[in-house]
Every structure is written in structure tokens, then in C-alpha cells.
Write a protein that holds these residues in place. Structure first.
Motif, PDB file in Angstrom:
ATOM      1  N   ALA A  15       0.846  -1.191   0.000  1.00  0.00           N
ATOM      2  CA  ALA A  15       0.000   0.000   0.000  1.00  0.00           C
ATOM      3  C   ALA A  15       0.883   1.243   0.000  1.00  0.00           C
ATOM      4  CB  ALA A  15      -0.905  -0.011   1.231  1.00  0.00           C
ATOM      5  N   LYS A  16       0.233   2.400  -0.053  1.00  0.00           N
ATOM      6  CA  LYS A  16       0.943   3.680  -0.085  1.00  0.00           C
ATOM      7  C   LYS A  16       0.422   4.539   1.067  1.00  0.00           C
ATOM      8  CE  LYS A  16       1.722   7.336  -3.472  1.00  0.00           C
ATOM      9  NZ  LYS A  16       1.361   7.733  -4.838  1.00  0.00           N
ATOM     10  N   ILE A  17       1.325   5.148   1.825  1.00  0.00           N
ATOM     11  CA  ILE A  17       0.927   5.980   2.967  1.00  0.00           C
ATOM     12  C   ILE A  17       0.342   7.294   2.455  1.00  0.00           C
ATOM     13  CG2 ILE A  17       1.745   7.261   4.988  1.00  0.00           C
ATOM     14  CD1 ILE A  17       3.866   5.098   5.361  1.00  0.00           C
ATOM     15  N   VAL A  18      -0.841   7.644   2.966  1.00  0.00           N
ATOM     16  CA  VAL A  18      -1.474   8.915   2.584  1.00  0.00           C
ATOM     17  C   VAL A  18      -1.565   9.892   3.757  1.00  0.00           C
ATOM     18  CG1 VAL A  18      -2.763   8.015   0.619  1.00  0.00           C
ATOM     19  CG2 VAL A  18      -3.806   7.946   2.886  1.00  0.00           C
ATOM     20  N   LYS A  19      -1.484   9.384   4.997  1.00  0.00           N
ATOM     21  CA  LYS A  19      -1.566  10.262   6.165  1.00  0.00           C
ATOM     22  C   LYS A  19      -0.846   9.610   7.337  1.00  0.00           C
ATOM     23  CE  LYS A  19      -4.900  12.672   9.089  1.00  0.00           C
ATOM     24  NZ  LYS A  19      -6.323  12.795   9.443  1.00  0.00           N
ATOM     25  N   LEU A  20      -0.075  10.417   8.069  1.00  0.00           N
ATOM     26  CA  LEU A  20       0.624   9.945   9.264  1.00  0.00           C
ATOM     27  C   LEU A  20      -0.046  10.487  10.510  1.00  0.00           C
ATOM     28  CD1 LEU A  20       4.322  10.588   8.190  1.00  0.00           C
ATOM     29  CD2 LEU A  20       3.246   8.383   8.450  1.00  0.00           C
ATOM     30  N   ALA A  21      -0.144   9.669  11.538  1.00  0.00           N
ATOM     31  CA  ALA A  21      -0.637  10.104  12.843  1.00  0.00           C
ATOM     32  C   ALA A  21       0.348   9.573  13.889  1.00  0.00           C
ATOM     33  CB  ALA A  21      -2.045   9.579  13.086  1.00  0.00           C
ATOM     34  N   PRO A  22       1.552  10.223  13.990  1.00  0.00           N
ATOM     35  CA  PRO A  22       2.591   9.689  14.881  1.00  0.00           C
ATOM     36  C   PRO A  22       2.168   9.635  16.348  1.00  0.00           C
ATOM     37  CG  PRO A  22       3.368  11.656  13.709  1.00  0.00           C
ATOM     38  CD  PRO A  22       1.968  11.392  13.281  1.00  0.00           C
ATOM     39  N   ALA A  23       1.341  10.563  16.792  1.00  0.00           N
ATOM     40  CA  ALA A  23       0.915  10.559  18.193  1.00  0.00           C
ATOM     41  C   ALA A  23       0.095   9.305  18.505  1.00  0.00           C
ATOM     42  CB  ALA A  23       0.105  11.808  18.506  1.00  0.00           C
ATOM     43  N   LYS A  24      -0.680   8.856  17.555  1.00  0.00           N
ATOM     44  CA  LYS A  24      -1.495   7.653  17.736  1.00  0.00           C
ATOM     45  C   LYS A  24      -0.776   6.386  17.284  1.00  0.00           C
ATOM     46  CE  LYS A  24      -5.848  10.084  16.872  1.00  0.00           C
ATOM     47  NZ  LYS A  24      -7.023  10.141  15.992  1.00  0.00           N
ATOM     48  N   LYS A  25       0.436   6.570  16.718  1.00  0.00           N
ATOM     49  CA  LYS A  25       1.215   5.458  16.166  1.00  0.00           C
ATOM     50  C   LYS A  25       0.414   4.696  15.114  1.00  0.00           C
ATOM     51  CE  LYS A  25       4.342   4.962  19.956  1.00  0.00           C
ATOM     52  NZ  LYS A  25       5.167   4.126  20.758  1.00  0.00           N
ATOM     53  N   ARG A  26      -0.209   5.482  14.231  1.00  0.00           N
ATOM     54  CA  ARG A  26      -1.019   4.904  13.165  1.00  0.00           C
ATOM     55  C   ARG A  26      -0.763   5.659  11.869  1.00  0.00           C
ATOM     56  NH1 ARG A  26      -4.122   1.226  15.203  1.00  0.00           N
ATOM     57  NH2 ARG A  26      -5.613   0.970  13.533  1.00  0.00           N
ATOM     58  N   VAL A  27      -1.096   5.011  10.758  1.00  0.00           N
ATOM     59  CA  VAL A  27      -1.021   5.643   9.446  1.00  0.00           C
ATOM     60  C   VAL A  27      -2.283   5.292   8.675  1.00  0.00           C
ATOM     61  CG1 VAL A  27       1.492   5.589   9.252  1.00  0.00           C
ATOM     62  CG2 VAL A  27       0.180   3.674   8.404  1.00  0.00           C
ATOM     63  N   GLU A  28      -2.594   6.129   7.706  1.00  0.00           N
ATOM     64  CA  GLU A  28      -3.657   5.806   6.765  1.00  0.00           C
ATOM     65  C   GLU A  28      -2.975   5.434   5.465  1.00  0.00           C
ATOM     66  OE1 GLU A  28      -6.632   8.846   6.355  1.00  0.00           O
ATOM     67  OE2 GLU A  28      -7.285   8.634   8.430  1.00  0.00           O
ATOM     68  N   VAL A  29      -3.385   4.296   4.912  1.00  0.00           N
ATOM     69  CA  VAL A  29      -2.771   3.825   3.672  1.00  0.00           C
ATOM     70  C   VAL A  29      -3.830   3.649   2.599  1.00  0.00           C
ATOM     71  CG1 VAL A  29      -0.843   2.690   4.830  1.00  0.00           C
ATOM     72  CG2 VAL A  29      -2.920   1.396   4.388  1.00  0.00           C
ATOM     73  N   LEU A  30      -3.398   3.824   1.363  1.00  0.00           N
ATOM     74  CA  LEU A  30      -4.262   3.642   0.201  1.00  0.00           C
ATOM     75  C   LEU A  30      -3.909   2.290  -0.399  1.00  0.00           C
ATOM     76  CD1 LEU A  30      -6.305   5.043  -1.718  1.00  0.00           C
ATOM     77  CD2 LEU A  30      -4.336   5.858  -3.006  1.00  0.00           C
ATOM     78  N   LEU A  31      -4.905   1.391  -0.475  1.00  0.00           N
ATOM     79  CA  LEU A  31      -4.626   0.092  -1.044  1.00  0.00           C
ATOM     80  C   LEU A  31      -5.728  -0.342  -1.985  1.00  0.00           C
ATOM     81  CD1 LEU A  31      -6.415  -2.261   0.653  1.00  0.00           C
ATOM     82  CD2 LEU A  31      -4.724  -1.714   2.345  1.00  0.00           C
ATOM     83  N   GLN A  32      -5.359  -1.274  -2.876  1.00  0.00           N
ATOM     84  CA  GLN A  32      -6.311  -1.852  -3.818  1.00  0.00           C
ATOM     85  C   GLN A  32      -7.035  -2.981  -3.098  1.00  0.00           C
ATOM     86  OE1 GLN A  32      -6.261   0.502  -6.504  1.00  0.00           O
ATOM     87  NE2 GLN A  32      -6.604  -1.315  -7.699  1.00  0.00           N
ATOM     88  N   PHE A  33      -8.366  -2.905  -3.073  1.00  0.00           N
ATOM     89  CA  PHE A  33      -9.149  -3.930  -2.413  1.00  0.00           C
ATOM     90  C   PHE A  33     -10.421  -4.153  -3.211  1.00  0.00           C
ATOM     91  CE2 PHE A  33     -12.252  -5.249   0.891  1.00  0.00           C
ATOM     92  CZ  PHE A  33     -11.647  -6.436   1.247  1.00  0.00           C
ATOM     93  N   LEU A  34     -10.610  -5.375  -3.664  1.00  0.00           N
ATOM     94  CA  LEU A  34     -11.774  -5.748  -4.474  1.00  0.00           C
ATOM     95  C   LEU A  34     -11.944  -4.829  -5.687  1.00  0.00           C
ATOM     96  CD1 LEU A  34     -14.341  -6.563  -1.642  1.00  0.00           C
ATOM     97  CD2 LEU A  34     -12.988  -8.183  -2.976  1.00  0.00           C
ATOM     98  N   GLY A  35     -10.837  -4.515  -6.331  1.00  0.00           N
ATOM     99  CA  GLY A  35     -10.863  -3.721  -7.553  1.00  0.00           C
ATOM    100  C   GLY A  35     -11.026  -2.225  -7.341  1.00  0.00           C
TER     101      GLY A  35
END
Length: 178
Positions: A135-155
Motif C-alpha cells: 500500500a501507499k501511505i497517505v496520512k501519518l498520525a505519529p501521536a497515535k502510532k497509526r497511518v492511513e494507507v491507500l490500497l487496492q481492495f476488491l478492484g
């Protein structure tokens, strides 16, 4: 004054496949032989959580300091495949190169930190429903130790929220992080 054959120099040793540790253990038992076996220690991310791993910095090679008179004995040591040559001559490793290696890994181990993630970077998901998906990272949330990623899912492309613990670089080779 001793000639060049009696003076110790650093040489690169090609070892048998997966035998770096064996050669590095046997070579110092020879009189007048010193060994430098640089390794990389890093935290590898797995489905079960982070695990510490140590791998050779130069797979298949170690460095040894010895006089040219001892070359035959070094070449026949357990785990050694051959001494690297330049033509018919033993290839001496320059002192400046060895000094840089010693500075990089004074105790023989280079420690590599956690990978730093950035927006737009490609990652691999290593846990959860999307295991082994890139996948590709689209948003970082370092305080929450999370990222939002863009991925291909079901086309279709979907944005998914993922924990730092569930992602790693697609090529997690620690030597590339140096």
C-alpha cells in the motif's frame, strides 16, 4: 627491517556460503591473525511482533589482518573459501577503508533503528486482514502510532487506518537503511 611479506595487512576473505561466523571463529586461532566481522543488528517486524535480528554487513565476506606469509594457512582455514585477489596478487584492503568500517561498527555491530515512514512511501502490511498487501501511505498520525494507507481492495482503492506495528517497508533489508 622486515620485508612486506612479514608485515600484517588487512585482506578481504570470501567465505563459504552461510559460514561467516564459522570462519570468524576459526581464523583468530591462527597465530598473528586478527578478524573483523561487521554485522547489522536491527528490529525485524513480524506477525508475532518485533524480533531482533543480526545479519552480516557484507554477506559472504569477512576481513582478516595477517602477513602474506600466512596466506596459505588462512586460505585453508575452516569456513574460508578464498582470499580475494586482484589478478594473481592478494587484494589488500586500504587502511582508510578499514578505519571507516571500524568507525561504523567499533564493536563489530552496526545498529539500525526503526524505519521512518513518510507520506507517499510504499509499505507492506505484515499483520491483520490485509497481510502481505502493499500500500501507499497517505496520512501519518505519529501521536497515535497509526497511518492511513491507500490500497487496492476488491478492484477499488480504499483508505485504511493501520497501526505502525502492522507495517514494514516492502524490502526490509537493513543494509539499505544504513
Amino acid at each position: 627491517m622486515p620485508d612486506d611479506f612479514e608485515i600484517s595487512h588487512w585482506f578481504c576473505i570470501r567465505v563459504q556460503p552461510k559460514r561467516e561466523s564459522l570462519a570468524a571463529a576459526h581464523l583468530p586461532t591462527l597465530p598473528g591473525v586478527e578478524v573483523f566481522f561487521p554485522r547489522v543488528r536491527y528490529v525485524r517486524r513480524t506477525r508475532r511482533g518485533p524480533m531482533q535480528s543480526t545479519v552480516p554487513l557484507f554477506p559472504g565476506y569477512i576481513f582478516a589482518k595477517f602477513s602474506r606469509l600466512d596466506a596459505k594457512q588462512v586460505g585453508y582455514t575452516q569456513g574460508v573459501a578464498k582470499i580475494v585477489r586482484r589478478g594473481s596478487e592478494l587484494a589488500e584492503v586500504p587502511a582508510a577503508v578499514m578505519a571507516e568500517l571500524f568507525a561504523l561498527a567499533s564493536d563489530g555491530v552496526v545498529r539500525v533503528g526503526e524505519p521512518e515512514f513518510q507520506i507517499g512511501q510504499k509499505i507492506r502490511i505484515i499483520a491483520g486482514v490485509f497481510l502481505n498487501t502493499e500500500a501507499k501511505i497517505v496520512k501519518l498520525a505519529p501521536a497515535k502510532k497509526r497511518v492511513e494507507v491507500l490500497l487496492q481492495f476488491l478492484g477499488q482503492e480504499r483508505v485504511v487506518d493501520v497501526s505502525f506495528q502492522e507495517i514494514d517497508l516492502p524490502d526490509s533489508n537493513p543494509r539499505k537503511r544504513l
